[in-house]
Design a protein around this motif. Structure first.
Motif, short mmCIF file in Angstrom:
data_model
loop_
_atom_site.label_atom_id
_atom_site.label_comp_id
_atom_site.label_asym_id
_atom_site.label_seq_id
_atom_site.Cartn_x
_atom_site.Cartn_y
_atom_site.Cartn_z
N GLN A 1 0.41 -1.68 -0.11
CA GLN A 1 0.27 0.35 0.41
C GLN A 1 0.64 1.05 0.19
O GLN A 1 0.84 2.07 -0.52
CB GLN A 1 -1.21 -0.03 1.29
CG GLN A 1 -1.35 0.93 0.92
CD GLN A 1 -2.68 0.96 2.64
OE1 GLN A 1 -2.72 0.23 3.60
NE2 GLN A 1 -2.56 2.24 2.39
N MET A 2 1.94 0.97 0.71
CA MET A 2 2.54 2.72 0.52
C MET A 2 3.76 2.53 -0.48
O MET A 2 3.94 3.93 -0.82
CB MET A 2 3.49 2.50 1.79
CG MET A 2 2.95 2.31 3.68
SD MET A 2 2.45 3.78 3.20
CE MET A 2 0.74 3.73 3.67
N LEU A 3 3.75 1.42 -0.81
CA LEU A 3 5.07 1.13 -2.21
C LEU A 3 3.97 2.48 -2.67
O LEU A 3 4.13 2.88 -3.92
CB LEU A 3 5.03 -0.20 -2.98
CG LEU A 3 6.10 -0.21 -3.78
CD1 LEU A 3 7.58 0.64 -3.19
CD2 LEU A 3 6.33 -1.35 -4.01
N SER A 4 2.52 1.95 -3.59
CA SER A 4 1.83 2.15 -4.43
C SER A 4 1.32 3.91 -4.10
O SER A 4 1.34 4.39 -5.22
CB SER A 4 0.68 1.56 -4.41
OG SER A 4 0.01 1.77 -3.88
N ILE B 1 2.21 6.85 -6.99
CA ILE B 1 1.35 7.32 -7.50
C ILE B 1 2.19 8.81 -7.22
O ILE B 1 1.86 10.08 -7.97
CB ILE B 1 0.61 7.12 -6.96
CG1 ILE B 1 -0.55 6.27 -7.36
CG2 ILE B 1 -1.01 8.50 -7.33
CD1 ILE B 1 -1.67 5.83 -6.18
N GLN B 2 2.81 9.37 -6.27
CA GLN B 2 3.12 10.30 -5.97
C GLN B 2 4.14 10.73 -6.89
O GLN B 2 4.57 11.84 -7.64
CB GLN B 2 3.64 10.53 -4.35
CG GLN B 2 2.18 10.41 -3.23
CD GLN B 2 3.08 10.41 -1.65
OE1 GLN B 2 4.10 10.21 -1.64
NE2 GLN B 2 1.80 10.54 -1.43
N ASP B 3 5.50 9.96 -7.10
CA ASP B 3 6.21 10.39 -8.25
C ASP B 3 5.86 10.27 -9.81
O ASP B 3 6.62 10.92 -10.39
CB ASP B 3 7.03 8.96 -8.36
CG ASP B 3 8.13 8.98 -7.22
OD1 ASP B 3 8.12 9.80 -7.04
OD2 ASP B 3 8.47 7.68 -6.91
#
Length: 98
Positions: free
Chosen positions: A88-91, A95-97
């Motif tokens: 979840q944190m990786l996704s 998205i932010q990148d």
């Protein structure tokens, strides 16, 4: 809390840590009997109290020599939860990148 009480608590904590008392559960785990004891006498508490369940599994993990399937399931569930959180944190970072 007074300074005297604080020092007394520190001394008691130090003594407890230094003595490292054996617990009844630890002795049962070393004899591979803790799971049976909990199933017989503490089943309701074990099923309803997640903190107690984690403590029992920790004692079994540290002291038992035999394979305990319930412990393996518990540890795998914790691993799945950790991987889900990581995913979840990786996704969110992905998205932010973008």
């Amino acid at each position: 809390m007074s300074e005297k009480d604080r020092n007394l608590l520190k001394n008691l904590a130090f003594l407890k840590k230094r003595l490292n008392p054996e617990t009844y559960y630890k002795e049962l785990a070393e004899m591979d009997l803790l799971e049976e004891f909990v199933d017989t006498y503490l089943k309701d508490k074990f099923d309803s109290d997640t903190k107690f369940q984690a403590e029992v599994f920790q004692v079994i993990f540290e002291g038992s020599d035999k394979i305990v399937p319930d412990l393996e399931v518990f540890l795998l569930e914790k691993l799945i939860h950790s991987f889900s959180y990581f995913n979840q944190m990786l996704s969110e970072w992905t998205i932010q990148d973008q």
